[in-house]
Design an enzyme around this catalytic site. Structure first.
Site, PDB file in Angstrom:
ATOM      1  N   ASP A 388       0.828  -1.225   0.000  1.00  0.00           N
ATOM      2  CA  ASP A 388       0.000   0.000   0.000  1.00  0.00           C
ATOM      3  C   ASP A 388       0.857   1.268   0.000  1.00  0.00           C
ATOM      4  O   ASP A 388       0.507   2.254  -0.650  1.00  0.00           O
ATOM      5  CB  ASP A 388      -0.903   0.038   1.247  1.00  0.00           C
ATOM      6  CG  ASP A 388      -1.988  -1.028   1.193  1.00  0.00           C
ATOM      7  OD1 ASP A 388      -2.187  -1.614   0.125  1.00  0.00           O
ATOM      8  OD2 ASP A 388      -2.613  -1.272   2.250  1.00  0.00           O
TER       9      ASP A 388
HETATM   10  P1  NAP Z   1       0.800  -4.023   3.102  1.00  0.00           P
HETATM   11  O1  NAP Z   1       0.128  -3.041   2.213  1.00  0.00           O
HETATM   12  O2  NAP Z   1       0.024  -4.688   4.148  1.00  0.00           O
HETATM   13  O3  NAP Z   1       1.443  -5.152   2.152  1.00  0.00           O
HETATM   14  C1  NAP Z   1       2.274  -6.122   2.654  1.00  0.00           C
HETATM   15  C2  NAP Z   1       2.678  -7.042   1.512  1.00  0.00           C
HETATM   16  O4  NAP Z   1       3.653  -7.925   2.036  1.00  0.00           O
HETATM   17  C3  NAP Z   1       1.536  -7.883   0.973  1.00  0.00           C
HETATM   18  O5  NAP Z   1       1.138  -7.433  -0.295  1.00  0.00           O
HETATM   19  C4  NAP Z   1       2.087  -9.335   0.954  1.00  0.00           C
HETATM   20  O6  NAP Z   1       2.013  -9.839  -0.384  1.00  0.00           O
HETATM   21  C5  NAP Z   1       3.557  -9.167   1.360  1.00  0.00           C
HETATM   22  N1  NAP Z   1       4.002 -10.196   2.300  1.00  0.00           N
HETATM   23  C6  NAP Z   1       3.348 -10.705   3.350  1.00  0.00           C
HETATM   24  N2  NAP Z   1       4.081 -11.636   3.953  1.00  0.00           N
HETATM   25  C7  NAP Z   1       5.253 -11.703   3.271  1.00  0.00           C
HETATM   26  C8  NAP Z   1       6.428 -12.473   3.421  1.00  0.00           C
HETATM   27  N3  NAP Z   1       6.577 -13.382   4.370  1.00  0.00           N
HETATM   28  N4  NAP Z   1       7.431 -12.266   2.545  1.00  0.00           N
HETATM   29  C9  NAP Z   1       7.308 -11.381   1.535  1.00  0.00           C
HETATM   30  N5  NAP Z   1       6.218 -10.606   1.356  1.00  0.00           N
HETATM   31  C10 NAP Z   1       5.191 -10.787   2.222  1.00  0.00           C
HETATM   32  O7  NAP Z   1       2.075  -3.384   3.808  1.00  0.00           O
HETATM   33  P2  NAP Z   1       2.637  -1.891   3.821  1.00  0.00           P
HETATM   34  O8  NAP Z   1       2.999  -1.444   2.451  1.00  0.00           O
HETATM   35  O9  NAP Z   1       3.683  -1.897   4.885  1.00  0.00           O
HETATM   36  O10 NAP Z   1       1.410  -0.979   4.262  1.00  0.00           O
HETATM   37  C11 NAP Z   1       0.872  -0.990   5.568  1.00  0.00           C
HETATM   38  C12 NAP Z   1      -0.650  -0.984   5.504  1.00  0.00           C
HETATM   39  O11 NAP Z   1      -1.164  -1.309   6.801  1.00  0.00           O
HETATM   40  C13 NAP Z   1      -1.225   0.375   5.147  1.00  0.00           C
HETATM   41  O12 NAP Z   1      -2.420   0.215   4.417  1.00  0.00           O
HETATM   42  C14 NAP Z   1      -1.513   0.984   6.524  1.00  0.00           C
HETATM   43  O13 NAP Z   1      -2.492   2.006   6.481  1.00  0.00           O
HETATM   44  C15 NAP Z   1      -2.007  -0.246   7.252  1.00  0.00           C
HETATM   45  N6  NAP Z   1      -1.885  -0.152   8.728  1.00  0.00           N
HETATM   46  C16 NAP Z   1      -0.787   0.415   9.265  1.00  0.00           C
HETATM   47  C17 NAP Z   1      -0.679   0.527  10.646  1.00  0.00           C
HETATM   48  C18 NAP Z   1       0.510   1.260  11.233  1.00  0.00           C
HETATM   49  O14 NAP Z   1       0.366   1.856  12.298  1.00  0.00           O
HETATM   50  N7  NAP Z   1       1.671   1.218  10.598  1.00  0.00           N
HETATM   51  C19 NAP Z   1      -1.688  -0.004  11.483  1.00  0.00           C
HETATM   52  C20 NAP Z   1      -2.790  -0.634  10.895  1.00  0.00           C
HETATM   53  C21 NAP Z   1      -2.873  -0.689   9.505  1.00  0.00           C
HETATM   54  P3  NAP Z   1       2.052 -11.437  -0.625  1.00  0.00           P
HETATM   55  O15 NAP Z   1       0.928 -12.001   0.162  1.00  0.00           O
HETATM   56  O16 NAP Z   1       1.902 -11.587  -2.103  1.00  0.00           O
HETATM   57  O17 NAP Z   1       3.381 -11.920  -0.131  1.00  0.00           O
END
Ligand code: NAP
Length: 461
Positions: A388
């Site tokens: 994201d």
């Molecule tokens: P993300 O959008 O959740 O994407 C994570 C990606 O990691 C997934 O597409 C997944 O694809 C891949 N993944 C998962 N396990 C893996 C592994 N073992 N090895 C390799 N890849 C793996 O992560 P992000 O870009 O860090 O964004 C964070 C999101 O969480 C945002 O939408 C944010 O708003 C939300 N959020 C953040 C917080 C905070 O405080 N930081 C709290 C709650 C929500 P595959 O399944 O294809 O591997």
């Protein structure tokens, strides 16, 4: 224990909390900060036990013992990637505890002062909302609730429920002050039910991408509720600690909202980011896979590589391998930087904590604002488990649920290497055009496994 000594000890405990929070503001001093806050908690607990009119030693010991056992077992078992859910639950428990104190005090005290009744009911209202809202946030983070509940007239309906909660709270206060008759128990029960319902209704429409803002907000509300109940109990430590948590939570909420480029009102009332669980939008093109050896060669011959970690790095526990890779590249004369998005991962500072744990020096870690302009000058952007936070739709697709959220502009680098296991979506549940772009290569696999292969590959160059 003498009353003045008790107050002085509570203030000392509160100062320890403040020192602890201050320590937690930097990864360098975070562990010491946690110890300070823990000592503050121990002092406050010891003083509470030494208070002469404190009669229920047995109940207090039982409650603390049970709480400690459950928390110890849960904290040992919970995976690092599930920490945000745990934080949401514990936040909620704080709010629930404050509300429960208010309930007990309203049942116990028959002739309260006006300030006692007003602050008590305010703490109960805020605590109840924080409790039930946090439970919904937990269910969303845990994947128990995948869809955001949105319906026509939702804001008006929620406003009605909030008004009802405030109205019942006002009646409760007036009853306890003797201005209004009727069954106090029935009104108090109705007040709590409506307040709890409001917490649920307020959180259900909020989308996955906005959860960081929501969790910080409930953290702030819990602090505030605890401070109000501290007044009700005449406990200086609770007032100060609650105020400090409330203030810190408010600042964090502002920072998180700014990171999403949104106002708090927009988060709460616009149903933004409610894309979790929806059908993935179709994206043109195909993903181009690259094997780790070729990806390693691309990086080894680069001048500048910017590494962008995300939630997948936490899932794969790949931070140590990633740091080994960065060191190897540096030895080959490559300039390496780490770029951290404020909401990467699942809790504020998630990536910073992981990189600090692996030993990455702070001067190699850059925030979004500091590093974003550098992507066009980078030969390679290595996206490891992020989705994201690097989705160009947030920048240029007004129809996207995450439109407006600032992203790391990795697509502007010469080559983008994306490490992820497959076609899994990010937290917001939407497709990412980045993975299909001409300058992007997908290095499929678990983050730790691929990072290990990249290390081996760079060693061979
Ligand atoms: P993300 O959008 O959740 O994407 C994570 C990606 O990691 C997934 O597409 C997944 O694809 C891949 N993944 C998962 N396990 C893996 C592994 N073992 N090895 C390799 N890849 C793996 O992560 P992000 O870009 O860090 O964004 C964070 C999101 O969480 C945002 O939408 C944010 O708003 C939300 N959020 C953040 C917080 C905070 O405080 N930081 C709290 C709650 C929500 P595959 O399944 O294809 O591997």
């Amino acid at each position: 224990m003498r009353a003045d000594l008790i107050q002085v000890s509570y203030i000392a405990a509160a100062l320890l909390f403040i020192a602890g929070l201050r320590g937690m503001s930097s990864p360098r001093t975070a562990r010491t900060g946690i110890v300070w806050a823990g000592v503050g908690m121990a002092v406050a607990t010891a003083v509470t036990f030494a208070t002469p009119d404190m009669a229920n030693y047995l109940l207090m010991t039982l409650a603390m013992g049970l709480g400690a056992i459950v928390a110890w077992a849960a904290a040992r078992k919970v995976a690092m990637t599930d920490m945000p859910q745990m934080v949401a639950v514990y936040n909620g428990m704080g709010g629930g505890a404050a509300a429960a104190i208010a309930a007990a005090e309203f049942l116990r005290v028959t002739d309260p002062s006006t300030s006692f009744a007003v602050l008590g009911i305010l703490g109960a209202l805020i605590g109840s909302v924080a409790f039930s809202g946090s439970m919904v946030a937990f269910a969303k983070l845990q994947g128990f609730i995948r869809k955001s509940l949105l319906f026509k007239g939702q804001n008006a309906f929620n406003l009605l429920v909030a008004t009802a909660a405030v109205g019942l709270g006002a009646v409760t206060v007036l009853q306890h002050l003797g201005y209004v008759g009727g069954s106090q128990h029935v009104v108090l029960l109705a007040f709590f039910l409506v307040a709890l319902a409001y917490g649920v209704l307020m959180t259900l429409p909020i989308g996955g991408a906005d959860m960081p803002v929501v969790i910080s907000l409930y953290n702030a509300l819990t602090g505030l509720a605890v401070a109000f109940e501290g007044y009700v109990l005449g406990n200086a430590a609770l007032i100060i600690a609650g105020t400090v948590v409330g203030a810190a939570g408010t600042l964090l909420t502002q920072l998180m909202a700014r990171a999403m480029n949104r106002s708090l009102a927009n988060v709460l009332f616009a149903g933004f980011g409610a894309g979790g669980g929806q059908e993935l939008a179709a994206v043109e093109g195909s993903m181009k896979a690259l094997d780790p050896d070729d990806a390693a060669v691309t990086m080894a011959y680069a001048r500048k590589v910017i590494i962008v970690p995300g939630y997948g790095m936490a899932v794969g526990q790949a931070q140590h391998k990633v740091w080994e890779l960065a060191r190897l590249l540096q030895e080959k004369g490559v300039e390496v930087k780490f770029a951290i998005h404020p909401v990467a991962g699942r809790m504020p500072g998630h990536m910073n904590v992981l990189l600090a744990e692996a030993g990455v020096p702070y001067d190699m870690i850059f925030d979004l604002d500091e590093v974003n302009a550098e992507f066009p000058t980078a030969d390679v952007a290595l996206v490891i488990g992020a989705n994201d936070v690097v989705n160009p739709a947030a920048r240029d697709d007004p129809g996207s649920p995450i439109y407006g959220m600032p992203i790391l502009d990795v697509d502007k680098a010469g080559t983008v290497l994306v490490v992820k296991r497959g076609r899994g979506a990010g937290f917001a549940g939407i497709e990412n055009r980045l993975f299909f772009m001409d300058n992007t290569r997908m290095v499929f696999g678990d983050a730790q496994e691929v990072a290990g292969k990249l290390v081996a590959g760079v060693k061979k160059v």
